[in-house]
Enzyme design. Sequence first.
Site, short mmCIF file in Angstrom:
data_model
loop_
_atom_site.label_atom_id
_atom_site.label_comp_id
_atom_site.label_asym_id
_atom_site.label_seq_id
_atom_site.Cartn_x
_atom_site.Cartn_y
_atom_site.Cartn_z
N ASP A 1 32.32 26.16 38.47
CA ASP A 1 33.49 26.52 39.27
C ASP A 1 33.04 27.03 40.63
OD1 ASP A 1 35.42 25.86 37.52
OD2 ASP A 1 35.78 27.89 36.77
N LYS B 1 38.06 24.33 42.46
CA LYS B 1 39.33 23.96 43.09
C LYS B 1 39.36 24.31 44.57
CE LYS B 1 41.98 23.95 38.86
NZ LYS B 1 40.81 23.91 37.99
N MET C 1 43.98 37.65 41.64
CA MET C 1 44.73 36.65 42.41
C MET C 1 45.95 37.26 43.08
SD MET C 1 44.41 33.42 39.79
CE MET C 1 43.96 34.23 38.27
N1 SAH Z 1 37.30 34.47 35.22
C1 SAH Z 1 37.25 35.27 36.43
C2 SAH Z 1 38.60 35.33 37.13
C3 SAH Z 1 39.02 33.99 37.69
S1 SAH Z 1 40.57 34.08 38.51
C4 SAH Z 1 36.74 36.67 36.10
O1 SAH Z 1 36.67 37.02 34.91
O2 SAH Z 1 36.40 37.40 37.01
C5 SAH Z 1 40.05 34.21 40.20
C6 SAH Z 1 40.32 35.61 40.71
O3 SAH Z 1 39.33 36.49 40.24
C7 SAH Z 1 40.25 35.73 42.22
O4 SAH Z 1 41.46 35.34 42.85
C8 SAH Z 1 40.01 37.21 42.38
O5 SAH Z 1 41.20 37.95 42.16
C9 SAH Z 1 39.08 37.48 41.21
N2 SAH Z 1 37.66 37.43 41.58
C10 SAH Z 1 36.74 36.58 41.13
N3 SAH Z 1 35.52 36.87 41.65
C11 SAH Z 1 35.70 37.94 42.45
C12 SAH Z 1 34.84 38.74 43.26
N4 SAH Z 1 33.53 38.51 43.34
N5 SAH Z 1 35.38 39.77 43.93
C13 SAH Z 1 36.69 40.06 43.85
N6 SAH Z 1 37.55 39.35 43.11
C14 SAH Z 1 37.07 38.30 42.41
#
Ligand code: SAH
Length: 261
Positions: free
Chosen positions: A35, A56, A168
């Site tokens: 991803d 995406k 998000m």
């Molecule tokens: N599976 C992932 C979440 C995916 S949804 C997890 O467990 O972290 C994608 C959202 O995750 C982004 O829009 C943001 O809100 C958050 N996100 C993912 N990586 C991030 C990061 N390094 N810093 C801040 N927010 C993050």
Amino acid sequence: MSAKVWLVGAGPGDPELLTLKAVRALREADVVLIDDLVNDAVLEHCPGARIIPVGKRGGCRSTPQAFIHRLMLRYARQGKCVVRLKGGDPCIFGRGGEEAQWLRERGIEVELVNGITAGLAGATQCDIPLTLRGVARGVTLVTAHTQDDSSLNWQALAQGGTTLVIYMGVAKLSEIREQLLAGAMAADTPVAMIENASLPHQRECRSNLMAMEEDACAFELKSPAILVIGAVAANAISSCGSEPAREEALSIDINVGSQRA
Ligand code: SAH
């Protein structure tokens, strides 16, 4: 040959936050589907594998989920060791559950490997304890983004007494504020917004419920970011343990420890 797919969490970005199990899966991988929130630095653990970006964002604007499913199935049926590498944890807003079910229904063995989810990492990077005795008895992880018409029970979230960690949410700040205020959450409830948590370019904006949209705008907050809403967002761990009672308890523990040793 046994067909197997590993659904692996790559953590929030810092390669040191990868689990040992994730590293083992990557070392065994023939094919890695990644991803776009996965930090490329973690790919050093699978130098011989074929890497297929299926994110995406970036160059590949939207890889349909059905295509990702079929790709995993095809490689697994060829007897390849497939790793599906996702940002954070595969089962926190990561479709890990759906993918595991789809593959298992087709007779493919699936193993899930936790990753550190961005919400936990973001808070910790800012010294925010998501639960804190006497302040927050729990934590609720929610996404502000839905693909159907379902809506969150904002009133319950506003009054639940737990720390809210919102994924998000950058494009939904106005709605989040409006709904939580309507649910009777206090306007001065502390908010921390953490962008690119755990990465060298991490940025952090502290605000409160009433001001968070304007503050985020002035700060030019960008996705990916996590929102932490609740009394703990005003705290840093370093400022939480300063009462004398705690220091006393700590020194007793240390003495007991050294006597045993
Ligand atoms: N599976 C992932 C979440 C995916 S949804 C997890 O467990 O972290 C994608 C959202 O995750 C982004 O829009 C943001 O809100 C958050 N996100 C993912 N990586 C991030 C990061 N390094 N810093 C801040 N927010 C993050």
